[in-house]
Design a protein around this motif. Structure first.
Motif, mmCIF file in Angstrom:
data_model
loop_
_atom_site.group_PDB
_atom_site.id
_atom_site.type_symbol
_atom_site.label_atom_id
_atom_site.label_comp_id
_atom_site.label_asym_id
_atom_site.label_seq_id
_atom_site.Cartn_x
_atom_site.Cartn_y
_atom_site.Cartn_z
ATOM 1 N N LYS A 64 9.068 22.078 73.910
ATOM 2 C CA LYS A 64 9.241 20.767 74.541
ATOM 3 C C LYS A 64 8.843 20.733 76.016
ATOM 4 O O LYS A 64 8.776 19.660 76.617
ATOM 5 C CB LYS A 64 10.686 20.234 74.409
ATOM 6 C CG LYS A 64 11.250 20.286 72.996
ATOM 7 C CD LYS A 64 10.518 19.390 72.039
ATOM 8 C CE LYS A 64 11.181 19.400 70.663
ATOM 9 N NZ LYS A 64 10.360 18.734 69.642
ATOM 10 N N ALA A 65 8.643 21.896 76.631
ATOM 11 C CA ALA A 65 8.286 21.907 78.051
ATOM 12 C C ALA A 65 6.805 21.611 78.249
ATOM 13 O O ALA A 65 6.387 21.185 79.328
ATOM 14 C CB ALA A 65 8.637 23.257 78.669
ATOM 15 N N HIS A 66 6.022 21.885 77.201
ATOM 16 C CA HIS A 66 4.578 21.658 77.265
ATOM 17 C C HIS A 66 4.119 21.113 75.913
ATOM 18 O O HIS A 66 4.878 21.123 74.940
ATOM 19 C CB HIS A 66 3.831 22.967 77.561
ATOM 20 C CG HIS A 66 4.237 23.611 78.852
ATOM 21 N ND1 HIS A 66 3.923 23.096 80.082
ATOM 22 C CD2 HIS A 66 4.940 24.751 79.090
ATOM 23 C CE1 HIS A 66 4.411 23.880 81.032
ATOM 24 N NE2 HIS A 66 5.046 24.893 80.456
ATOM 25 N N THR A 67 2.868 20.699 75.875
ATOM 26 C CA THR A 67 2.261 20.354 74.597
ATOM 27 C C THR A 67 0.943 21.112 74.473
ATOM 28 O O THR A 67 0.362 21.545 75.469
ATOM 29 C CB THR A 67 1.948 18.844 74.476
ATOM 30 O OG1 THR A 67 0.788 18.531 75.274
ATOM 31 C CG2 THR A 67 3.130 17.984 74.907
ATOM 32 N N ILE A 72 -5.449 20.406 76.013
ATOM 33 C CA ILE A 72 -4.761 20.181 77.281
ATOM 34 C C ILE A 72 -3.255 20.147 77.015
ATOM 35 O O ILE A 72 -2.808 20.026 75.875
ATOM 36 C CB ILE A 72 -5.184 18.846 77.949
ATOM 37 C CG1 ILE A 72 -4.771 17.650 77.086
ATOM 38 C CG2 ILE A 72 -6.695 18.825 78.215
ATOM 39 C CD1 ILE A 72 -4.945 16.303 77.780
ATOM 40 N N CYS A 73 -2.486 20.254 78.098
ATOM 41 C CA CYS A 73 -1.062 19.931 78.024
ATOM 42 C C CYS A 73 -0.921 18.479 78.461
ATOM 43 O O CYS A 73 -1.433 18.087 79.506
ATOM 44 C CB CYS A 73 -0.241 20.842 78.933
ATOM 45 S SG CYS A 73 1.511 20.360 78.962
ATOM 46 N N ASP A 74 -0.221 17.709 77.652
ATOM 47 C CA ASP A 74 -0.124 16.263 77.893
ATOM 48 C C ASP A 74 1.108 15.881 78.714
ATOM 49 O O ASP A 74 1.414 14.705 78.866
ATOM 50 C CB ASP A 74 -0.140 15.511 76.559
ATOM 51 C CG ASP A 74 -0.589 14.055 76.721
ATOM 52 O OD1 ASP A 74 -1.310 13.773 77.708
ATOM 53 O OD2 ASP A 74 -0.230 13.227 75.878
ATOM 54 N N GLY A 114 0.838 15.760 84.883
ATOM 55 C CA GLY A 114 0.535 16.694 85.955
ATOM 56 C C GLY A 114 0.162 18.084 85.508
ATOM 57 O O GLY A 114 -0.428 18.850 86.276
ATOM 58 N N HIS A 115 0.475 18.457 84.272
ATOM 59 C CA HIS A 115 0.249 19.845 83.861
ATOM 60 C C HIS A 115 -1.219 20.169 83.637
ATOM 61 O O HIS A 115 -1.679 21.263 83.974
ATOM 62 C CB HIS A 115 1.059 20.160 82.602
ATOM 63 C CG HIS A 115 2.527 20.301 82.867
ATOM 64 N ND1 HIS A 115 3.392 20.916 81.987
ATOM 65 C CD2 HIS A 115 3.281 19.902 83.922
ATOM 66 C CE1 HIS A 115 4.627 20.886 82.491
ATOM 67 N NE2 HIS A 115 4.581 20.266 83.656
ATOM 68 N N CYS A 116 -1.959 19.208 83.059
ATOM 69 C CA CYS A 116 -3.385 19.456 82.849
ATOM 70 C C CYS A 116 -4.081 19.636 84.189
ATOM 71 O O CYS A 116 -4.838 20.588 84.397
ATOM 72 C CB CYS A 116 -3.998 18.313 82.040
ATOM 73 S SG CYS A 116 -5.789 18.404 81.857
ATOM 74 N N GLY A 171 -3.759 22.946 85.715
ATOM 75 C CA GLY A 171 -4.456 24.100 85.134
ATOM 76 C C GLY A 171 -4.370 24.208 83.633
ATOM 77 O O GLY A 171 -5.078 25.023 83.035
ATOM 78 N N MET A 172 -3.508 23.406 82.991
ATOM 79 C CA MET A 172 -3.312 23.573 81.550
ATOM 80 C C MET A 172 -4.379 22.809 80.764
ATOM 81 O O MET A 172 -4.119 21.810 80.106
ATOM 82 C CB MET A 172 -1.902 23.143 81.144
ATOM 83 C CG MET A 172 -0.820 24.004 81.806
ATOM 84 S SD MET A 172 0.834 23.632 81.214
ATOM 85 C CE MET A 172 0.787 24.332 79.569
ATOM 86 N N LYS A 173 -5.589 23.318 80.846
ATOM 87 C CA LYS A 173 -6.707 22.770 80.081
ATOM 88 C C LYS A 173 -7.580 23.938 79.641
ATOM 89 O O LYS A 173 -7.885 24.832 80.430
ATOM 90 C CB LYS A 173 -7.481 21.728 80.891
ATOM 91 C CG LYS A 173 -7.987 22.217 82.226
ATOM 92 C CD LYS A 173 -8.481 21.071 83.125
ATOM 93 C CE LYS A 173 -9.546 20.210 82.443
ATOM 94 N NZ LYS A 173 -10.105 19.190 83.388
HETATM 95 CU CU LIG Z 1 2.574 21.650 80.310
#
Ligand SMILES: [Cu+2]
Length: 164
Positions: A61-64, A103-105, A108-110, A113-115
């Motif tokens: 649940k913290a990321h996707t 990506i992380c949805d 702000g996470h994408c 760097g979360m891509k």
């Molecule tokens: Cu994330």
């Protein structure tokens, strides 16, 4: 002749296993799927083929893990996602060649760097008009082809068909 046949069978089995081998990649290695990493760097020394698997490890649940198209990747937008998961352990099997984008949805996470973009090649090294990196793909094809030639010469095509 018996020992030759045994050696041939061993060669065929080894070749088939090599050709069929799929790789499982832990995205980010020990760091997992999180902000603050550069996944472009992570992919830079790796080759991905159809049949390989990506495993994303993160806090549930913290990321996707959201698969998107190129425009979604470029814009960090999961609005037109192809798939989405936030279970904490997302396994993606790469079933088609081409570039796959994740990506992380979470907001702000994408951008943080979360891509991840992976270029997937056809297993065994044949090309569909693309961007096969030199080396890795061809290296696994040559032994397999050699085994087929040897098998054909020995009149062993039927056993070959059974093994592959
Ligand atoms: Cu994330």
């Amino acid at each position: 002749m018996a020992s030759f046949s045994a050696a041939l069978v061993a060669l065929l089995v080894a070749s088939c296993a090599a050709a069929a081998a799929a790789t499982t990649f832990d995205v980010g290695d020990g760091h997992g799927w999180q902000t603050g990493l550069d996944y472009t760097t992570w992919t830079s020394d790796k080759t991905f083929a159809v049949g390989d698997t990506l495993v994303f490890n993160y806090t549930s649940k913290a990321h996707t893990v959201t698969e998107v198209n190129k425009s979604g990747y470029d814009a960090c937008s999961g609005g037109n996602s192809l798939s989405n998961d936030d279970s904490g352990a997302t396994t993606i099997t790469l079933t088609t060649p081409g570039v796959h984008y994740f990506i992380c949805d979470v907001a702000g996470h994408c951008a943080g760097g979360m891509k991840l973009a992976v270029t997937v090649t056809v297993a065994g090294g044949s090309t569909t008009g693309g961007t096969i990196p030199a080396g890795a793909a061809g290296a696994s094809l040559v032994p397999a082809m050699s085994a087929i030639v040897v098998a054909a010469a020995a009149g062993a095509l039927v056993p070959l068909a059974l093994f592959c």
